[in-house]
Enzyme design. Structure first.
Site, PDB file in Angstrom:
ATOM      1  N   GLN A   1      -9.941  -3.792  -3.570  1.00 51.74           N
ATOM      2  CA  GLN A   1     -11.211  -3.309  -3.046  1.00 51.74           C
ATOM      3  C   GLN A   1     -12.329  -3.517  -4.065  1.00 51.74           C
ATOM      4  OE1 GLN A   1     -11.913  -1.559   0.101  1.00 51.74           O
ATOM      5  NE2 GLN A   1     -13.920  -2.199  -0.634  1.00 51.74           N
TER       6      GLN A   1
ATOM      7  N   ASP B   1     -17.320   7.126  -0.754  1.00 56.69           N
ATOM      8  CA  ASP B   1     -16.011   7.040  -0.094  1.00 56.69           C
ATOM      9  C   ASP B   1     -15.764   8.394   0.572  1.00 56.69           C
ATOM     10  OD1 ASP B   1     -13.424   6.345   0.655  1.00 56.69           O
ATOM     11  OD2 ASP B   1     -12.560   6.529  -1.347  1.00 56.69           O
TER      12      ASP B   1
ATOM     13  N   CYS C   1     -16.234   1.619   0.840  1.00 55.15           N
ATOM     14  CA  CYS C   1     -15.011   0.832   1.038  1.00 55.15           C
ATOM     15  C   CYS C   1     -14.554   0.860   2.494  1.00 55.15           C
ATOM     16  CB  CYS C   1     -13.907   1.338   0.118  1.00 55.15           C
ATOM     17  SG  CYS C   1     -13.605   3.103   0.281  1.00 55.15           S
TER      18      CYS C   1
ATOM     19  N   HIS D   1      -7.278   1.126  -6.325  1.00 52.44           N
ATOM     20  CA  HIS D   1      -7.457   0.183  -5.206  1.00 52.44           C
ATOM     21  C   HIS D   1      -8.127  -1.078  -5.780  1.00 52.44           C
ATOM     22  CE1 HIS D   1      -7.646  -1.257  -1.222  1.00 52.44           C
ATOM     23  NE2 HIS D   1      -8.498  -0.423  -0.665  1.00 52.44           N
TER      24      HIS D   1
ATOM     25  N   ARG E   1     -13.286  -8.667   1.461  1.00 54.58           N
ATOM     26  CA  ARG E   1     -11.908  -8.301   1.103  1.00 54.58           C
ATOM     27  C   ARG E   1     -11.020  -9.534   1.258  1.00 54.58           C
ATOM     28  NH1 ARG E   1      -9.863  -3.169   1.530  1.00 54.58           N
ATOM     29  NH2 ARG E   1      -7.969  -4.194   0.758  1.00 54.58           N
TER      30      ARG E   1
ATOM     31  N   ARG F   1       0.876  -1.178   0.000  1.00 56.35           N
ATOM     32  CA  ARG F   1       0.000   0.000   0.000  1.00 56.35           C
ATOM     33  C   ARG F   1       0.906   1.219   0.000  1.00 56.35           C
ATOM     34  NH1 ARG F   1      -5.214   1.387   3.584  1.00 56.35           N
ATOM     35  NH2 ARG F   1      -6.040   0.143   1.882  1.00 56.35           N
TER      36      ARG F   1
HETATM   37  N1  NVA Z   1     -10.003   6.792  -1.144  1.00 59.15           N
HETATM   38  C1  NVA Z   1      -9.629   6.285   0.148  1.00 59.15           C
HETATM   39  C2  NVA Z   1      -9.808   4.802   0.195  1.00 59.15           C
HETATM   40  C3  NVA Z   1      -9.489   4.172   1.529  1.00 59.15           C
HETATM   41  C4  NVA Z   1      -9.685   2.691   1.527  1.00 59.15           C
HETATM   42  C5  NVA Z   1      -8.186   6.649   0.433  1.00 59.15           C
HETATM   43  O1  NVA Z   1      -7.348   6.503  -0.466  1.00 59.15           O
HETATM   44  O2  NVA Z   1      -7.896   7.096   1.547  1.00 59.15           O
HETATM   45  N1   CP Z   2     -11.039  -0.210   2.524  1.00 58.25           N
HETATM   46  C1   CP Z   2      -9.772  -0.260   2.979  1.00 58.25           C
HETATM   47  O1   CP Z   2      -8.828  -0.457   2.198  1.00 58.25           O
HETATM   48  O2   CP Z   2      -9.645  -0.089   4.313  1.00 58.25           O
HETATM   49  P1   CP Z   2      -8.273   0.159   5.107  1.00 58.25           P
HETATM   50  O3   CP Z   2      -7.763   1.512   4.648  1.00 58.25           O
HETATM   51  O4   CP Z   2      -8.637   0.134   6.552  1.00 58.25           O
HETATM   52  O5   CP Z   2      -7.306  -0.929   4.732  1.00 58.25           O
END
Ligand code: NVA
Ligand code: CP
Length: 305
Positions: A133, A222, A262, A130, A290, A103
């Protein structure tokens, strides 16, 4: 099949549909506590430059349940591109492990990681997309509706990494995808044009959430400010105030419409507490999936299906 999973549309439609079937099978095996250990004696290196609850727990638990060991590497262990370049991290981790999940902020870093690693690399979110997801989301849609094709999926909010993954899925799987976002928070134009050009799905970008919600099978939102953009939240609140998913908006949709997110959600901003607690809300099966979907992704790219 590519050794990595970096974008949903790196896979053909058949590969996507096959992995959804595999997720159903693997989920059943885990639920039945079958002795199914395709990753026995394997290790997964998990690199996190950003916070996470679901991604960390679902990968770590999923890999363990499949017989392997997952190890967490946080920002102070690997500061990708600063302490060490991605291409060095890729080859170092390849020497110890069987798979990498990362990540990261910069999408180019995951591309570089995958290019230099000898082992499969899974994208656990970047500023750009993502994919795990969105695969878990479509798997949840399949479980709920018994179909994946030709649904109206409406996203309300920021044209962010989640939208980019929906657009890439829409370039493989036929759907009616609508993104309702403020004019100043559009998704990436190249990704949008590429998805439209495939002609697979009907894709619309509009700026009226009420109009977007009409006849929706899924309403998805989101956070207004993603990781890395949290300092913009106060400014964003002004632009996004019409983009809240509330019961009034849900009432515009198909009566069987479900609400998805998400997570993590900011109740009272992009979605009301009432919608989060309503019978239409399927966020917790979505979050659980997930793990099941990622298990199927890892098994597929490791050639263990
Ligand atoms: N768009 C959000 C998704 C988190 C799972 C982010 O990137 O923070
Ligand atoms: N949806 C998701 O990726 O959650 P986290 O940021 O908690 O991993």
């Amino acid at each position: 099949m590519d050794k990595n999973f970096l974008h949903v549309d790196d896979w053909s439609l058949d590969e996507i549909l096959g992995s959804l079937d595999l997720a159903t099978e693997v989920k059943a095996k885990l639920k039945n506590r079958e002795n199914y250990k395709p990753f026995k004696d394997h290790s997964l290196a998990m690199v996190f430059a950003k916070p996470s609850a679901r991604t960390r727990v679902s990968f770590e638990t999923g890999f363990f349940r499949l017989g392997g060991h997952a190890l967490f590497l946080g920002p102070s262990d690997i500061d990708m591109g600063k302490r060490e370049p991605a291409k060095d991290v890729a080859r170092v981790l390849s020497g110890y492990n069987d798979m990498i999940m990362a990540r990261l902020f910069d999408h180019e870093h995951i591309i570089e990681l995958a290019r230099y690693a000898d082992i499969p690399v899974v994208n656990g979110l970047t500023d750009y997309n993502h994919p795990c997801q969105i695969m878990a989301d479509i798997f949840t849609v399949k479980e709920h509706f018994g179909q994946v094709n030709d649904l109206k999926i409406v996203y309300i909010g920021d044209g962010n990494n989640i939208v980019h993954s929906w657009l890439r899925l829409a370039s493989r799987l036929p759907m009616h995808f609508v993104c309702a976002c403020p004019e100043t928070y559009l998704p990436d134009s190249d990704t949008l044009e590429a998805a439209k050009k495939t002609g697979v799905s009907q894709i619309e970008i509009i700026h009226d959430p009420g109009q977007a919600a009409k006849g929706a099978d899924v309403i998805y939102t989101d956070v207004w400010a993603s990781m890395g953009k949290k300092h913009e939240l106060e400014e964003r609140k002004r632009h996004f105030k019409e983009y809240i998913v509330d019961t009034k908006l849900m009432a515009q949709a198909n009566p069987k419409c479900v609400f998805m997110h998400c997570l993590p959600a900011q109740r009272g901003l992009e979605v009301t507490d009432e919608v989060m607690e309503s019978p239409a809300c399927i966020i917790f099966p979505q979050a659980e999936n997930r793990m099941h979907m990622q298990n199927a992704i890892m098994i597929s790219i490791a050639g263990k299906a």
